[in-house]
Write an enzyme that holds these catalytic residues in place. Structure first.
Site, PDB file in Angstrom:
ATOM      1  N   ARG A  89      30.878   7.696  -6.028  1.00  0.00           N
ATOM      2  CA  ARG A  89      31.475   8.991  -6.357  1.00  0.00           C
ATOM      3  C   ARG A  89      32.279   8.842  -7.648  1.00  0.00           C
ATOM      4  O   ARG A  89      32.990   7.835  -7.829  1.00  0.00           O
ATOM      5  CB  ARG A  89      32.426   9.468  -5.251  1.00  0.00           C
ATOM      6  CG  ARG A  89      31.759   9.933  -3.969  1.00  0.00           C
ATOM      7  CD  ARG A  89      31.011  11.251  -4.154  1.00  0.00           C
ATOM      8  NE  ARG A  89      30.434  11.727  -2.917  1.00  0.00           N
ATOM      9  CZ  ARG A  89      29.220  11.406  -2.455  1.00  0.00           C
ATOM     10  NH1 ARG A  89      28.428  10.601  -3.148  1.00  0.00           N
ATOM     11  NH2 ARG A  89      28.791  11.906  -1.314  1.00  0.00           N
ATOM     12  N   GLU A 141      31.799  16.550 -11.967  1.00  0.00           N
ATOM     13  CA  GLU A 141      30.347  16.742 -11.946  1.00  0.00           C
ATOM     14  C   GLU A 141      30.051  18.223 -11.916  1.00  0.00           C
ATOM     15  O   GLU A 141      30.709  18.922 -11.145  1.00  0.00           O
ATOM     16  CB  GLU A 141      29.733  16.104 -10.691  1.00  0.00           C
ATOM     17  CG  GLU A 141      29.504  14.643 -10.840  1.00  0.00           C
ATOM     18  CD  GLU A 141      28.835  13.995  -9.624  1.00  0.00           C
ATOM     19  OE1 GLU A 141      28.194  14.705  -8.832  1.00  0.00           O
ATOM     20  OE2 GLU A 141      28.982  12.778  -9.491  1.00  0.00           O
ATOM     21  N   HIS A 186      23.568  12.292 -10.676  1.00  0.00           N
ATOM     22  CA  HIS A 186      23.819  12.085  -9.233  1.00  0.00           C
ATOM     23  C   HIS A 186      22.497  12.162  -8.436  1.00  0.00           C
ATOM     24  O   HIS A 186      22.325  13.046  -7.596  1.00  0.00           O
ATOM     25  CB  HIS A 186      24.840  13.114  -8.715  1.00  0.00           C
ATOM     26  CG  HIS A 186      25.503  12.662  -7.437  1.00  0.00           C
ATOM     27  ND1 HIS A 186      26.825  12.885  -7.150  1.00  0.00           N
ATOM     28  CD2 HIS A 186      25.007  12.000  -6.356  1.00  0.00           C
ATOM     29  CE1 HIS A 186      27.123  12.395  -5.958  1.00  0.00           C
ATOM     30  NE2 HIS A 186      26.029  11.843  -5.457  1.00  0.00           N
TER      31      HIS A 186
HETATM   32  C1  GLV Z   1      25.019  11.208  -2.081  1.00  0.00           C
HETATM   33  O1  GLV Z   1      25.804  11.145  -2.971  1.00  0.00           O
HETATM   34  C2  GLV Z   1      25.324  10.839  -0.736  1.00  0.00           C
HETATM   35  O2  GLV Z   1      26.499  10.623  -0.409  1.00  0.00           O
HETATM   36  O3  GLV Z   1      24.391  10.758   0.070  1.00  0.00           O
END
Ligand code: GLV
Length: 332
Positions: free
Chosen positions: A243, A272, A291
């Site tokens: 993250r 983001e 992401h």
């Molecule tokens: C994606 O970022 C997840 O947490 O699966």
């Protein structure tokens, strides 16, 4: 068993998990948000009030404000392994079960981690950018000299399923792997020959590549800041697929810009999406992707299936495959 056909489920993105939606529709009343972006907050709150279950994405905030207004809500199935968009403590207090999607995405995320590592260390993305800018004019490898991944030391922060899957790939690259994790993992150490570092500072100083695999929590917010980047070596790279807020972006910019570290590869940013004029985008030795570490077609389909199974489990009172707060039952 409760009558399932009377149950209402709201899915905050239709286009991501169509197969799971089709399968849910066989037993429950499903409503979907059919735009590609998240439903606006007022719509999301209204749907939470009207629903027994919801399937959410990581950008959908499930907090006290929402839970206070949703007495009917029994389950929130997040289509992600991370759950930092959900206040789990509040969900538990409100008797709402929460699930995530462990066990189906770690291999895809580990593939992607290696993709990022190779891309930044061997200038793959940089080379591609230069070609598209019309800058490949002569045969000259020297501007693209990279760093070998094979034989290097990889420092993994957070040794869960994804971290472990990264280690297995690192073995094929003859890497030495060290790790820092709140809970030591003797089994992983024994099976995969990785070494634990009780102090994250030591890992940062020793690694050629540092890869983050911790969930975002109060404890891991900005786990990599100015001080930590200063401990890393000038030839080392930071890889982040967890993250964005785990890393201080301003400090990272300074560290890369000044040569404190050699570069970074990020699948996640803070914020983001990353704004087009973000200073990190001006650095040639930073690779950024939107992401997508878990986003292979097969893995996204499996994530969808798992969220649907969790919803059905909760609403039918049978087992939820990956409930993170079964203790919520005491508050229903
Ligand atoms: C994606 O970022 C997840 O947490 O699966």
């Amino acid at each position: 068993m409760p009558e399932l056909s009377t149950k209402r489920v709201f899915v905050t993105r239709e286009h991501i998990i169509p197969e799971a939606i089709a399968s849910l529709r066989q037993s429950v009343d499903v409503e979907v948000w059919s735009e590609r972006s998240a439903p606006p907050r007022d719509v999301f709150l209204r749907k939470a009030r009207e629903s027994d279950g919801m399937i959410t994405e990581i950008t959908d905030l499930v907090d006290k404000e929402l839970l206070d207004q949703a007495p009917r809500l029994k389950v929130v199935a997040n289509r992600a392994v991370g759950m930092d968009n959900i206040d789990i403590g509040e969900a538990t207090a409100h008797g709402v079960f929460v699930s995530n999607t462990p066990g189906v995405l770690h291999e895809s995320c580990a593939d992607f981690t290696f993709g990022l590592m190779l891309s930044v260390a061997r200038n793959i993305t940089y080379g591609d950018r230069r070609i598209r800018e019309g800058e490949w004019k002569v045969f000259d490898q020297i501007p693209y000299l990279g760093t070998d991944v094979h034989g290097a030391t990889l420092g993994i922060i957070g040794m869960g399923l994804i971290g472990t899957a990264v280690v297995r790939r690192a073995q094929a690259f003859d890497m030495k792997v060290i790790y820092f994790s709140r809970n030591r993992k003797p089994e992983v150490e024994k099976q995969l020959g990785v070494e634990w570092r009780p102090d994250m500072d030591d890992l940062l100083a020793e690694s050629d590549f540092v890869s983050l695999h911790v969930p975002l929590t109060a404890e891991t917010q900005r786990i990599i800041g100015k001080r930590e980047l200063e401990l890393m070596q000038p030839h080392s790279f930071l890889i982040n697929t967890t993250r964005g807020p785990t890393v201080d972006p301003g400090a990272l910019y300074e560290a890369v810009k000044t040569g404190q570290i050699a570069g970074a590869a990020l699948d996640v940013t803070d914020p983001e999406p990353i704004p087009f004029d973000d200073p990190l985008l001006s650095l040639p030795n930073v690779v950024i992707s939107p992401h997508i570490a878990s986003a292979s077609s097969s893995t996204v389909r499996k994530m969808g299936e798992l969220t649907a199974q969790n919803v059905i489990g909760a609403l039918s009172g049978t087992a939820m495959p990956s409930c993170v707060n079964p203790e919520a039952a005491a508050n229903r």
